[in-house]
Write an enzyme that holds these catalytic residues in place. Structure first.
Site, PDB file in Angstrom:
ATOM      1  N   ASP A 185       7.326   2.085  33.616  1.00 19.69           N
ATOM      2  CA  ASP A 185       7.725   1.731  32.374  1.00 19.69           C
ATOM      3  C   ASP A 185       7.295   2.614  31.327  1.00 19.69           C
ATOM      4  O   ASP A 185       7.287   3.924  31.364  1.00 19.69           O
ATOM      5  CB  ASP A 185       7.240   0.260  32.247  1.00 19.69           C
ATOM      6  N   TYR A 317       7.857   1.901  21.253  1.00 21.04           N
ATOM      7  CA  TYR A 317       9.233   2.222  21.463  1.00 21.04           C
ATOM      8  C   TYR A 317       9.915   3.119  20.343  1.00 21.04           C
ATOM      9  O   TYR A 317      10.484   4.011  20.591  1.00 21.04           O
ATOM     10  CB  TYR A 317      10.012   0.994  21.862  1.00 21.04           C
ATOM     11  N   HIS A 374      10.114  -4.251  39.090  1.00 27.80           N
ATOM     12  CA  HIS A 374       9.630  -3.545  37.685  1.00 27.80           C
ATOM     13  C   HIS A 374       8.154  -3.266  37.558  1.00 27.80           C
ATOM     14  O   HIS A 374       7.603  -2.528  37.261  1.00 27.80           O
ATOM     15  CB  HIS A 374      10.388  -3.830  36.477  1.00 27.80           C
TER      16      HIS A 374
END
Length: 396
Positions: A185, A317, A374
């Protein structure tokens, strides 16, 4: 921290000790939640389902015990140190076996160091987990700036290109002259950047998310490539609500994340489909998938809440998106270091070997396993550790 050059590089012990009032306030806020009506569909296509989040909230206030998580954290060697003007929190567990290979593992979002705790034992003491002493690692688990127990950046610029050299400095400061790195990630983006920067001492990297393909499939010639491209298309059309918001307006969602525990929990659950349904089942009567138990999920969410880092983590982000935009048109350095890659079947997309090889020509290890998703280290810590051992075996 500020001070002289001498104490600026000091490594200081760290403990978690949240005040009782903060936990009481958390429960009060959950009890005061103003709930929406039930979704109008039978799946997650409208978002986190009411039954799952209400049961999560009930368990959070009536059965969950944060102090157990606190005790687990405090049983580990935890520290902080100032790097590039920011206090960085990290767990540092040395292996009981001589000659252990130093390894730095970086978590992602919506995770934290909490998602990596189950892998500490298998990585540092493999003889107790089906491995041999030659497989051992000295383990460093840092909290990404703005996540959990690391300080929030007070200025822009803390993108993967800035975190990566901070990690190199951390490993130097710990006395390691040779080490390897792993990430998934956001951690995969940071670890990929470490590979491109190739700091002195970094011997190789291992990843479990192919971040280079997130912008679009590099090729669609084989059946495996077409399947991965289809999975990627599904993610890009119906699974990136959180991604768009955090890439572009993290401050906006931050008000909800800092004000409402239930909003924070729902936002963190609404990640990828595979993980969502596994976590949802854990709260609605189903069997938890590996380490994705109710308590472990709430350990992670509560860490975000008690440290007040929902907004600052979301900003990471925005930082990555801004850095990519500023670098548009400029060639990225190649990763010439040895690279290992593991495909977990529940990942957002199953990266074909051809895509991984195209991104990392010096691919020394590639494997597809039969379970996990994930949050690989969180869900399947033993399998994750086995893959990391195998990936770096030739680099010892």
């Amino acid at each position: 921290m500020t001070g002289t050059a001498e104490n600026a590089t000091e490594i200081r012990p760290f403990r978690v000790d949240m005040p009782d009032e903060a936990i009481a306030d958390l429960r009060r806020r959950i009890a005061a939640t103003r709930w929406p009506s039930k979704e109008l569909v039978d799946d997650r296509s409208q978002g986190v389902q009411l039954a799952a989040i209400r049961e999560l909230a009930r368990y959070w206030t009536t059965e969950y015990d944060w102090r157990k998580c606190e005790a687990e954290l405090n049983a580990l060697p935890m520290f902080t140190t100032e790097i590039d003007g920011l206090d960085i929190h990290f767990i540092h567990v040395k292996s009981p076996h001589e000659g252990a290979l130093p390894l730095i593992v970086t978590h992602g979002w919506p995770g934290s160091v909490i998602e990596l705790l189950g892998a500490v034992g298998p990585l540092t003491d493999p003889t107790a987990h089906g491995g041999s002493a030659e497989d051992a690692f000295d383990l460093v688990l840092p909290s990404v700036p703005g996540y959990g127990f690391s300080a929030e950046p007070a200025e822009i610029g803390w993108n993967p290109g800035r975190v990566a050299p901070a990690w190199a400095e951390l490993m130097r400061r710990l006395g390691y002259t040779r080490h390897v790195a792993q990430g998934g990630d956001v951690g995969a983006a940071i670890t990929d950047t470490m590979g491109r920067q190739a700091p002195e001492g970094l011997a190789g990297i291992h990843l479990n998310l192919l971040v280079t393909a997130l912008g679009g499939p590099p090729s669609m010639e084989t059946e495996a490539e077409r399947t991965a491209a289809s999975q990627l298309a599904t993610f890009r059309t119906s699974g990136i609500g959180y991604l768009i918001e955090q890439n572009t307006r993290p401050q906006t969602i931050g008000y909800a994340l800092l004000d409402s525990p239930v909003a924070l929990a729902a936002w963190m659950l609404d990640h990828d489909t595979d993980a969502y349904y596994k976590i949802s089942r854990a709260f609605t009567g189903g069997q938890p998938s590996g380490g994705l138990t109710r308590d472990h999920i709430l350990d992670n969410i509560t860490t975000y809440w008690l440290t007040g880092t929902g907004a600052s983590a979301a900003r990471s982000y925005w930082e990555g998106t801004r850095a990519t935009a500023l670098a548009a048109g400029q060639p990225r350095p190649e990763v010439k270091l040895p690279v290992g890659f593991t495909v977990f079947p529940g990942e957002i997309f199953r990266a074909p070997r051809s895509w991984v090889k195209k991104a990392y020509p010096n691919l020394i290890y590639f494997n597809e396993v039969d379970k996990g998703g994930h949050f690989a280290a969180w869900e399947e810590p033993e399998l994750f550790a086995t893959e990391v051992r195998a990936a770096f075996k030739s680099l010892r």
